[in-house]
Every structure is written in structure tokens, then in C-alpha cells.
Scaffold this motif. Structure first.
Motif, PDB file in Angstrom:
ATOM      1  N   GLU A 292       0.830  -1.209   0.000  1.00 55.50           N
ATOM      2  CA  GLU A 292       0.000   0.000   0.000  1.00 55.50           C
ATOM      3  C   GLU A 292       0.863   1.257   0.000  1.00 55.50           C
ATOM      4  OE1 GLU A 292      -3.465   2.165   2.593  1.00 55.50           O
ATOM      5  OE2 GLU A 292      -3.229   0.018   2.772  1.00 55.50           O
TER       6      GLU A 292
ATOM      7  N   TRP B  67       0.960   4.161  -3.422  1.00 55.21           N
ATOM      8  CA  TRP B  67       0.593   5.577  -3.435  1.00 55.21           C
ATOM      9  C   TRP B  67       1.764   6.498  -3.745  1.00 55.21           C
ATOM     10  CZ3 TRP B  67      -4.074   6.024  -4.532  1.00 55.21           C
ATOM     11  CH2 TRP B  67      -5.005   5.098  -4.067  1.00 55.21           C
TER      12      TRP B  67
ATOM     13  N   PHE C 172     -14.034   8.390 -11.977  1.00 56.80           N
ATOM     14  CA  PHE C 172     -13.616   7.941 -10.652  1.00 56.80           C
ATOM     15  C   PHE C 172     -12.167   7.501 -10.725  1.00 56.80           C
ATOM     16  CE2 PHE C 172     -16.030   4.737 -12.919  1.00 56.80           C
ATOM     17  CZ  PHE C 172     -15.106   3.709 -13.044  1.00 56.80           C
ATOM     18  N   ASP C 173     -11.553   7.390  -9.559  1.00 56.24           N
ATOM     19  CA  ASP C 173     -10.169   6.949  -9.466  1.00 56.24           C
ATOM     20  C   ASP C 173     -10.115   5.429  -9.489  1.00 56.24           C
ATOM     21  OD1 ASP C 173      -9.506   9.472  -6.969  1.00 56.24           O
ATOM     22  OD2 ASP C 173      -9.474   9.642  -9.144  1.00 56.24           O
ATOM     23  N   PHE C 174      -8.958   4.902  -9.849  1.00 56.55           N
ATOM     24  CA  PHE C 174      -8.742   3.462  -9.761  1.00 56.55           C
ATOM     25  C   PHE C 174      -8.861   3.065  -8.303  1.00 56.55           C
ATOM     26  CE2 PHE C 174      -6.554  -0.546  -9.711  1.00 56.55           C
ATOM     27  CZ  PHE C 174      -6.917  -1.106 -10.919  1.00 56.55           C
ATOM     28  N   HIS C 175      -9.541   1.980  -8.040  1.00 51.89           N
ATOM     29  CA  HIS C 175      -9.750   1.565  -6.651  1.00 51.89           C
ATOM     30  C   HIS C 175      -9.732   0.054  -6.530  1.00 51.89           C
ATOM     31  CE1 HIS C 175     -13.931   0.418  -7.585  1.00 51.89           C
ATOM     32  NE2 HIS C 175     -13.919   1.484  -8.356  1.00 51.89           N
ATOM     33  N   GLU C 176      -9.480  -0.391  -5.333  1.00 57.04           N
ATOM     34  CA  GLU C 176      -9.490  -1.818  -5.028  1.00 57.04           C
ATOM     35  C   GLU C 176     -10.851  -2.391  -5.405  1.00 57.04           C
ATOM     36  OE1 GLU C 176      -7.424  -5.016  -4.012  1.00 57.04           O
ATOM     37  OE2 GLU C 176      -6.631  -3.050  -3.551  1.00 57.04           O
TER      38      GLU C 176
ATOM     39  N   ILE D  79     -12.112  -2.735  -8.419  1.00 51.38           N
ATOM     40  CA  ILE D  79     -12.716  -2.147  -9.614  1.00 51.38           C
ATOM     41  C   ILE D  79     -13.203  -3.274 -10.525  1.00 51.38           C
ATOM     42  CG2 ILE D  79     -10.605  -2.017 -11.008  1.00 51.38           C
ATOM     43  CD1 ILE D  79     -11.576   0.862 -11.788  1.00 51.38           C
TER      44      ILE D  79
ATOM     45  N   LYS E 125      -4.469  10.319 -10.886  1.00 48.45           N
ATOM     46  CA  LYS E 125      -3.675  10.216  -9.666  1.00 48.45           C
ATOM     47  C   LYS E 125      -2.690  11.376  -9.563  1.00 48.45           C
ATOM     48  CE  LYS E 125      -1.614   8.516  -6.040  1.00 48.45           C
ATOM     49  NZ  LYS E 125      -2.154   8.801  -4.734  1.00 48.45           N
TER      50      LYS E 125
END
Length: 140
Positions: free
Chosen positions: A15, A19, A107-111, A113, A57
Motif C-alpha cells: 500500500e 501511493w 472515478f479513481d482506480f480503486h481496489e 474495480i 492520480k
């Protein structure tokens, strides 16, 4: 949602690394690669999505102007106006990401998806030409 989609990002990076700006685009590309391997998106759709999510991002981390500049620099400075179709499409998709942020769209890339969410974003993007065709044409 299947188990593969639930753990996409965890498989490729911690994680903390995920980021950091230096590894984000690679992590996204690796995660999107799962969808490509499963036949849910093509390689060229993966490229379009990588530009879209990477630009989002960068814009959220550093602001829209720095994200725009980084995108232009990534594609190379086209001082003679001879830009390739690939670069033109990549810049277009970067700009769609910035426009979506400005308009509170996307939307942002997310867990977790889903392929359906990716398809929704792809409706607004331009799919780049297959690089192999461009490469082969240049070899003739």
C-alpha cells in the motif's frame, strides 16, 4: 466481484509503494493486466485506461497543471508538430482525465474495480492504435 479483482493491487505492490508517484502507473498497469489476460479489455484499452487513471492520480497529488505538464513530457516534446497518432491519443486520454476531475465525473482506480466500471470509463476515451502495426509500418 471475484477474488482476482478483490486483490488486484495487493498482488503487485505494498500500500505504501502503491501511493508513491513513481510506482503508481506501473501498479495500475499491472492490475489492469489481469483484465487483459482474462479477455475483458484489450491491450490498447489497457493503455488508454493507464493514461486516464495515471493522470487522475497525478492531478490529485500535484494538481492539474503539473499533471498536464508531466503528460506532455511523457509523450515527448513535439516541437515540430509531427506527433504520432499514439502520442496524440495518449494526450487526449490524459486530458479527458483532467476534464473529468474538473467536472466531477469519472472515478479513481480503486481496489475491487470491475470490468463494467472500466467499460464505463472507456466510453469516454479514445483507443490508441496497436503499436505493433505502427512498428511494422515503420519497418517497411
Amino acid at each position: 466481484m471475484n477474488k482476482v479483482e478483490d486483490n488486484l493491487i495487493d498482488e503487485f505492490t505494498s500500500e505504501e509503494d502503491f501511493w508513491s508517484p513513481s510506482s503508481f502507473v506501473t501498479s495500475i498497469d499491472n492490475a489492469l493486466g489481469k483484465f487483459t489476460k482474462e479477455g475483458k479489455i484489450t491491450e490498447m484499452e489497457q493503455d488508454a485506461l493507464r493514461h486516464y487513471f495515471g493522470t487522475r492520480k497525478l492531478a490529485k497529488e500535484y494538481g492539474g497543471t503539473p499533471a498536464y505538464i508531466m503528460g506532455v513530457l511523457n509523450e515527448g516534446l513535439d516541437i515540430f508538430g509531427s506527433g504520432s497518432k499514439q502520442s496524440s491519443v495518449d494526450l487526449h486520454n490524459n486530458n479527458i482525465a483532467l476534464k473529468h476531475i474538473e467536472e466531477s465525473k469519472g472515478f479513481d482506480f480503486h481496489e475491487g474495480i470491475s470490468a463494467l466500471e472500466l467499460r464505463h470509463i472507456l466510453n469516454d476515451l479514445e483507443i490508441p492504435p496497436d503499436w505493433r502495426e505502427h512498428y511494422e509500418a515503420g519497418m517497411k
